[in-house]
Design a protein around this motif. Structure first.
Motif, PDB file in Angstrom:
ATOM      1  N   ARG A  51     -22.942  15.077  -4.534  1.00 46.99           N
ATOM      2  CA  ARG A  51     -23.353  13.956  -5.921  1.00 46.99           C
ATOM      3  C   ARG A  51     -23.902  12.813  -4.934  1.00 46.99           C
ATOM      4  O   ARG A  51     -23.275  12.215  -4.096  1.00 46.99           O
ATOM      5  N   THR A  52     -25.531  12.143  -4.685  1.00 48.98           N
ATOM      6  CA  THR A  52     -25.894  11.894  -4.769  1.00 48.98           C
ATOM      7  C   THR A  52     -26.605  10.833  -5.612  1.00 48.98           C
ATOM      8  O   THR A  52     -27.659  11.438  -6.888  1.00 48.98           O
ATOM      9  N   LEU A  53     -26.234   8.815  -5.909  1.00 51.79           N
ATOM     10  CA  LEU A  53     -26.748   9.148  -7.137  1.00 51.79           C
ATOM     11  C   LEU A  53     -27.742   8.250  -6.833  1.00 51.79           C
ATOM     12  O   LEU A  53     -28.152   7.543  -5.596  1.00 51.79           O
ATOM     13  N   TYR A  54     -29.132   7.844  -7.561  1.00 49.57           N
ATOM     14  CA  TYR A  54     -30.684   6.844  -7.304  1.00 49.57           C
ATOM     15  C   TYR A  54     -30.732   5.861  -7.826  1.00 49.57           C
ATOM     16  O   TYR A  54     -30.678   5.778  -9.139  1.00 49.57           O
ATOM     17  N   TRP A  55     -31.379   4.883  -7.336  1.00 46.34           N
ATOM     18  CA  TRP A  55     -30.508   3.573  -7.727  1.00 46.34           C
ATOM     19  C   TRP A  55     -32.321   3.113  -8.073  1.00 46.34           C
ATOM     20  O   TRP A  55     -32.321   1.732  -8.408  1.00 46.34           O
ATOM     21  N   GLY A  56     -33.245   3.988  -7.881  1.00 45.85           N
ATOM     22  CA  GLY A  56     -34.714   3.500  -7.845  1.00 45.85           C
ATOM     23  C   GLY A  56     -34.634   2.898  -8.947  1.00 45.85           C
ATOM     24  O   GLY A  56     -35.864   1.514  -9.284  1.00 45.85           O
ATOM     25  N   GLU A  57     -34.483   3.390 -10.373  1.00 44.46           N
ATOM     26  CA  GLU A  57     -34.842   3.167 -11.210  1.00 44.46           C
ATOM     27  C   GLU A  57     -34.301   1.956 -12.216  1.00 44.46           C
ATOM     28  O   GLU A  57     -34.850   0.943 -12.903  1.00 44.46           O
ATOM     29  N   LEU A  58     -33.054   1.805 -11.653  1.00 40.74           N
ATOM     30  CA  LEU A  58     -32.484   0.193 -11.510  1.00 40.74           C
ATOM     31  C   LEU A  58     -32.833  -0.974 -11.790  1.00 40.74           C
ATOM     32  O   LEU A  58     -33.096  -1.391 -11.747  1.00 40.74           O
ATOM     33  N   LEU A  59     -33.475  -0.628 -10.288  1.00 38.89           N
ATOM     34  CA  LEU A  59     -33.962  -2.336  -9.187  1.00 38.89           C
ATOM     35  C   LEU A  59     -34.694  -2.072  -9.366  1.00 38.89           C
ATOM     36  O   LEU A  59     -34.836  -3.237  -9.908  1.00 38.89           O
ATOM     37  N   THR A  60     -35.531  -0.901 -10.560  1.00 41.93           N
ATOM     38  CA  THR A  60     -36.870  -1.221 -11.300  1.00 41.93           C
ATOM     39  C   THR A  60     -36.338  -2.281 -12.176  1.00 41.93           C
ATOM     40  O   THR A  60     -36.915  -3.491 -12.901  1.00 41.93           O
ATOM     41  N   ARG A  61     -35.844  -2.385 -13.246  1.00 38.31           N
ATOM     42  CA  ARG A  61     -35.494  -2.062 -14.265  1.00 38.31           C
ATOM     43  C   ARG A  61     -34.991  -3.971 -13.936  1.00 38.31           C
ATOM     44  O   ARG A  61     -35.311  -5.209 -15.135  1.00 38.31           O
ATOM     45  N   ILE A  62     -34.230  -4.741 -13.353  1.00 37.69           N
ATOM     46  CA  ILE A  62     -33.598  -5.149 -12.418  1.00 37.69           C
ATOM     47  C   ILE A  62     -34.686  -6.376 -11.869  1.00 37.69           C
ATOM     48  O   ILE A  62     -34.423  -7.352 -12.081  1.00 37.69           O
ATOM     49  N   GLY A  63     -36.089  -6.069 -11.663  1.00 38.28           N
ATOM     50  CA  GLY A  63     -36.960  -6.885 -11.188  1.00 38.28           C
ATOM     51  C   GLY A  63     -36.415  -6.401  -9.814  1.00 38.28           C
ATOM     52  O   GLY A  63     -37.291  -7.415  -8.425  1.00 38.28           O
ATOM     53  N   VAL A  64     -35.626  -5.400  -8.566  1.00 38.45           N
ATOM     54  CA  VAL A  64     -35.804  -5.890  -7.400  1.00 38.45           C
ATOM     55  C   VAL A  64     -36.622  -4.097  -7.310  1.00 38.45           C
ATOM     56  O   VAL A  64     -36.464  -3.188  -7.918  1.00 38.45           O
ATOM     57  N   LYS A  65     -37.447  -4.110  -6.226  1.00 38.18           N
ATOM     58  CA  LYS A  65     -38.289  -3.175  -5.185  1.00 38.18           C
ATOM     59  C   LYS A  65     -37.545  -2.886  -3.800  1.00 38.18           C
ATOM     60  O   LYS A  65     -37.067  -3.910  -3.332  1.00 38.18           O
ATOM     61  N   ALA A  66     -37.349  -1.680  -3.851  1.00 38.84           N
ATOM     62  CA  ALA A  66     -36.864  -1.763  -2.394  1.00 38.84           C
ATOM     63  C   ALA A  66     -38.195  -1.008  -1.409  1.00 38.84           C
ATOM     64  O   ALA A  66     -38.969  -0.323  -2.092  1.00 38.84           O
ATOM     65  N   GLU A  67     -38.286  -2.143  -0.391  1.00 43.62           N
ATOM     66  CA  GLU A  67     -39.428  -1.337   0.470  1.00 43.62           C
ATOM     67  C   GLU A  67     -38.852  -1.407   1.913  1.00 43.62           C
ATOM     68  O   GLU A  67     -39.148  -1.132   3.050  1.00 43.62           O
ATOM     69  N   PHE A  68     -38.235   0.031   1.686  1.00 39.13           N
ATOM     70  CA  PHE A  68     -37.689   0.509   3.258  1.00 39.13           C
ATOM     71  C   PHE A  68     -39.042   1.216   3.916  1.00 39.13           C
ATOM     72  O   PHE A  68     -39.907   1.789   3.062  1.00 39.13           O
ATOM     73  N   VAL A  69     -38.610   0.862   5.199  1.00 39.81           N
ATOM     74  CA  VAL A  69     -39.078   2.000   5.966  1.00 39.81           C
ATOM     75  C   VAL A  69     -39.059   2.754   6.538  1.00 39.81           C
ATOM     76  O   VAL A  69     -37.973   2.603   7.379  1.00 39.81           O
ATOM     77  N   ARG A  70     -40.098   4.215   7.198  1.00 37.70           N
ATOM     78  CA  ARG A  70     -38.891   5.287   6.834  1.00 37.70           C
ATOM     79  C   ARG A  70     -40.015   6.043   7.677  1.00 37.70           C
ATOM     80  O   ARG A  70     -40.473   6.655   8.023  1.00 37.70           O
ATOM     81  N   ILE A  71     -38.469   6.776   9.256  1.00 38.47           N
ATOM     82  CA  ILE A  71     -38.834   8.440   9.850  1.00 38.47           C
ATOM     83  C   ILE A  71     -38.016   9.191   9.927  1.00 38.47           C
ATOM     84  O   ILE A  71     -37.078   8.808  10.577  1.00 38.47           O
ATOM     85  N   ALA A  72     -37.959  10.080   9.204  1.00 39.60           N
ATOM     86  CA  ALA A  72     -39.644  10.410   8.508  1.00 39.60           C
ATOM     87  C   ALA A  72     -38.557  10.665   7.705  1.00 39.60           C
ATOM     88  O   ALA A  72     -38.253  10.210   6.886  1.00 39.60           O
TER      89      ALA A  72
END
Length: 894
Positions: A447-468
């Motif tokens: 069970r993994t909850l993905y919050w990307g769409e919710l954050l977009t709707r409230i005006g928050v953008k995730a700008e994580f940088v990752r490897i890899a």
């Protein structure tokens, strides 16, 4: 009997004979006689202990020994000697003692009655020798924190009697010192009668110094010798010893010796002591040497013990031979070695209810292994209400298999249960299920909850940088679902766990894996159907279990919990041990914190680094087992912990034991070990790094807030949550985590003896099951804490008795409730996102304020609720930092 043990027994008997000869009589005169024994002297007991064992009778023998108790202890001593023997030793003593919490002090009480009547040559009974009573209180202060093995004690006694002319109002103060130098040597000194009490017309009692040295050549209680000597200085309290006769007054030295031989709850004992006897024919006083003896046998069960034997004497003027008998009964909360094998009627109930952490797991595994050493018996495992994960249940399963290999039998009781429960239960000889609880072995889920769409709707953008590309945690905040590589690895992990569990269940239940797979697909199972299809063997309500077991075993049974109370070690002080260092929860910089109600556990680098340094400097710690149950967290925290383990490994073995998860930062720490154990269902790997950053500027626009940033420096606002990355800032952030990732790869390559290119191919954020991690070389062997401790003890060349476990201690100590409250309410806990959003910035909590007006600002509840769902390592601190966090655990049956 082993040859070395037989030689030790012969040596012990020879030394006891030597003691008897050295203490033996120089003359034996005809006629009646009597023992010159102080009124303050205790009655006889089977054998005395000044240096050595600790039980409640230490209240009067050596109060310092009370510091070595592991729980409540009570002793009844009894001795009877015939009047014709002239021996002043008859009496009854009742003693009780208990160590206070946190071992700050041990307290004891004693009440004794002494029947001292002694017939003189004229047939009379001296009123000074009439019966008396004695009340004693004692206390011991452990000094082990400052001087290992050392303790001091004090006791105060008061005599009372209605018939003895010397006893009423007589007080006695003793001071004692004990030192358990190691498992072979114990030293003690008791200074008795320090207050020099006045005894009527006889003047003051003489102070008596009573040193003793005890030796255990084999390092445990199978063989013990002790040598001591009472030495008095000054006047004597007994009338006979107050005589001006220099020969009589010469009995200031009373040497003694003791030997105990045996093991597993049965020991033989013998004791000899030089004493002074006298002859009073009402015309003159004659004195002579004599030796008192006692010998017998002692039997112990976990919470009850008894010793009994005969009293005798030599050189006692016509009374040589048997003088009487003495006995001791012991009750204790601490468990002693068992004299009897496991009783056929006993079925040991092991309940997993409410247990979830690795320390509780270790307690269960060690309990099962102790039962296995007794050879035989039956264990009933109840799985209802457990919080253990699959990897932890796998360790219990392995312990039960060891118990079965030692001749024991296992019964599992299921009240419903998921696939992980059945995974453990399948290893039992018999499975009994509740008649009205369905068996819900429905499979594996994530069970993994993905919050990307919710954050977009409230005006928050995730700008994580990752490897890899396999580092899936940042995707949770930036996407509505996983990318193809992350989805692929999640499926591979579940497939590995599925194949392992199905294969193990099939082997245990003598079924083809395809049959087991069909069982799972057809779940949930009603109890009657599960019995007919062979998933379980019988059905019973909880109160019917004893009848079902009797029917199966063919004998009457009694279901009992495991032996209660702490184990009493078989050695005086065995400082050499394996330390198990627990690293559980999310890795954060700073102090550790555990909030059970919220199921929040933070593994603080400061707390753990200090503890590892102490273990490194502690000479008693011969090896360290690092138990990791963490999916990572702060990169800096992982680096600090790993560095301290690197330094420790240069001095002593460091072995890694992986629990439910040792992923990302958890695996970084594992690279500090010389050998890595993992369970087949452990989740590990996830070798990768990301840097969290949320751009909240869109949310501020929606709520009409403007964040005016004033800065000096091209990248001063690079980690600000109030603006997006520029291209330059993103490149700089990526360069920073690339450097950390390269260091991670170098550590993995060096630890696993592979090239950096090979390590990178296994890394890139990819997660592995324990099964697959062994195949690709990220771990060395299957196993849990049991196997890791055994390996560490062998690497450290710790001396361990055959069939016994190495000595183990757990670190860090659990924080007290006061410490936990202090960390939370004492403002040691930073708020979400720390000073980056103005909510932190020091040891205290500061509200976010407008930098121009100083007015407090507030956010809408949705933002705070969303931010609170971030991994703790993202908000526990003053600013965002690089993270090495693995995925959420795979759940069994969702």
């Amino acid at each position: 009997m082993p040859r070395r043990f037989a030689r030790s027994v012969a040596l012990g008997l020879a030394l006891s004979c030597l003691v008897a000869l050295l203490c033996g009589p120089r003359s034996a005169l005809a006629g009646n006689g009597g023992e010159a024994r102080s009124i303050l002297r205790e009655p006889d007991r089977p054998y005395g202990v000044v240096a050595g064992e600790a039980d409640a009778s230490a209240v009067v023998q050596n109060p310092a020994n009370l510091a070595y108790l592991y729980g409540f202890n009570a002793v009844i001593d009894f001795a009877f000697n015939t009047k014709s023997s002239g021996r002043r030793g008859s009496g009854l003593g009742v003693f009780a003692a208990v160590p206070l919490p946190w071992q700050i002090l041990s307290l004891g009480l004693g009440v004794q009655g002494l029947w001292r009547e002694q017939v003189t040559s004229g047939g009379n009974v001296d009123t000074a020798d009439a019966a008396l009573g004695k009340f004693t209180i004692a206390a011991a202060l452990p000094l082990m924190r400052w001087a290992p093995g050392l303790a001091i004690g004090v006791q105060y006694s008061r005599l009372f009697s209605g018939v003895n002319q010397l006893a009423p109002g007589l007080n006695q103060v003793d001071l004692a010192l004990s030192w358990r130098a190691n498992r072979y040597l114990s030293l003690a000194l008791v200074a008795r009668n320090l207050n020099a009490p006045r005894t009527g017309t006889l003047g003051r009692a003489a102070p008596v110094f009573d040193p003793e040295l005890a030796l255990r050549p084999l390092g445990d209680e199978r063989l013990e010798f002790a040598f001591g000597m009472r030495t008095r200085f000054g006047g004597d309290v007994d009338q006979i010893l107050a005589s001006p006769d220099p020969q009589i007054r010469g009995y200031a030295l009373q040497p003694r010796g003791r030997v105990l031989v045996g093991g597993r709850g049965v020991r033989l004992y013998a004791e000899a002591e030089r004493v002074a006897y006298f002859d009073d024919d009402e015309t003159k006083v004659q004195s002579f040497d004599a030796v008192r003896f006692s010998a017998g046998v002692q039997f112990d069960t976990p919470h009850f013990g008894i010793a009994a034997g005969a009293n005798a004497g030599l050189g006692t003027r016509g009374a040589d031979g048997l003088h009487g008998a003495s006995a001791r009964v012991r009750f204790s909360r601490a468990r002693y070695a068992e004299v009897l094998p496991v009783r056929p009627r006993r079925v040991t109930r092991i309940s997993l209810a409410g247990k979830r952490d690795d320390r509780q797991l270790a307690e269960l595994v060690w309990t099962i292994d102790e039962l296995a050493r007794r050879r035989g018996g039956v264990i009933l495992v109840e799985l209802r209400g457990t919080g253990f994960g699959a990897a932890q249940l796998e360790e219990i399963r392995e312990a039960l298999l060891r118990f079965q290999d030692a001749g024991g039998r296992v019964v599992a009781y299921l009240e419903g249960g998921a696939l992980s429960h059945y995974f453990l239960a399948a290893s039992a000889d018999r499975i009994i299920a509740h008649p009205h609880a369905a068996l819900s072995i429905t499979g594996l889920t994530t069970r993994t909850l993905y919050w990307g769409e919710l954050l977009t709707r409230i005006g928050v953008k995730a700008e994580f940088v990752r490897i890899a590309e396999y580092k899936g945690t940042p995707e949770v905040w930036s996407r509505a679902g996983p990318t193809a590589p992350v989805a692929e690895q999640n499926r591979a992990l579940m497939t590995d766990l599925w194949n392992h569990m199905v294969r193990v269940i099939g082997r245990s239940r003598a079924r083809d894996p395809a049959v087991v797979s069909a069982w799972i697909d057809a779940a949930p199972w009603q109890p009657d159907d599960a019995r007919r299809r062979g998933l379980v063997d019988d059905l019973a309500w909880p109160d019917e279990l004893d009848a079902k077991l009797e029917q199966w075993l063919g004998r009457r049974v009694r279901i009992e919990p495991p032996p209660a109370g702490p184990d009493r070690p078989g050695t005086w002080r065995d400082p050499a041990h394996v330390a198990i260092l627990h690293i559980s929860g999310t890795l954060v910089t700073g102090e550790s914190l555990n909030l059970p109600l919220l199921r929040l556990e933070l593994a603080g680098s400061d707390t753990l680094a200090k503890q590892i340094a102490r273990l490194r400097e502690d000479r008693d710690v011969k090896a360290v087992v690092v138990r990791i149950d963490s999916r990572g967290g702060s990169v800096r925290a992982a680096q600090e912990i790993a560095r301290e383990l690197d330094r420790t490994r240069a001095r002593k073995p460091v072995v890694i034991s992986m629990g439910r998860a040792a992923a990302s930062g958890g695996y970084y720490i594992a690279t500090a070990g010389q050998y890595i154990f993992a369970n087949a269902t452990t989740v590990t790997g996830s070798i990768g790094i990301f840097l969290p950053k949320l751009d909240l500027s869109g949310l501020l626009d929606k709520v009409g807030v403007n964040a005016e940033l004033l800065s000096i420096g091209d990248r001063a606002t690079m980690r600000s949550y109030w603006k997006p990355y520029t291209d330059d800032e993103r490149a700089a952030a990526m360069a920073g985590i690339q450097a950390s990732y390269d260091l991670f790869i170098e550590r993995v390559a060096a630890a696993r003896a592979m090239t950096p290119e090979a390590a990178d191919a296994l890394a890139r954020g990819r997660i592995w099951s324990g099964v697959r991690a062994l195949e690709v070389g990220l771990v060395d062997s299957y196993g849990g804490m049991h196997e890791a401790v055994d390996r560490a003890a062998r690497m450290a060349e710790l001396p361990v008795r055959p069939g016994a476990e190495p000595s183990v201690r757990h670190y860090p100590p659990r924080p007290t409730l006061v410490q936990q409250l202090r960390r939370v309410f004492g403002l040691d806990l930073s708020l979400p996102l720390g000073s980056a959003v103005g909510l932190g910035g020091g040891p205290g909590i500061h509200p976010m304020t407008d930098p121009m007006t100083g007015r407090a600002l507030s956010f809408a509840d949705p933002l705070l609720r969303t931010l609170s769902l971030l991994p703790a390592s993202m908000w526990h601190g003053d600013a965002p930092e690089a993270l090495a966090v693995g995925p959420c655990h795979v759940e069994i049956d969702g």
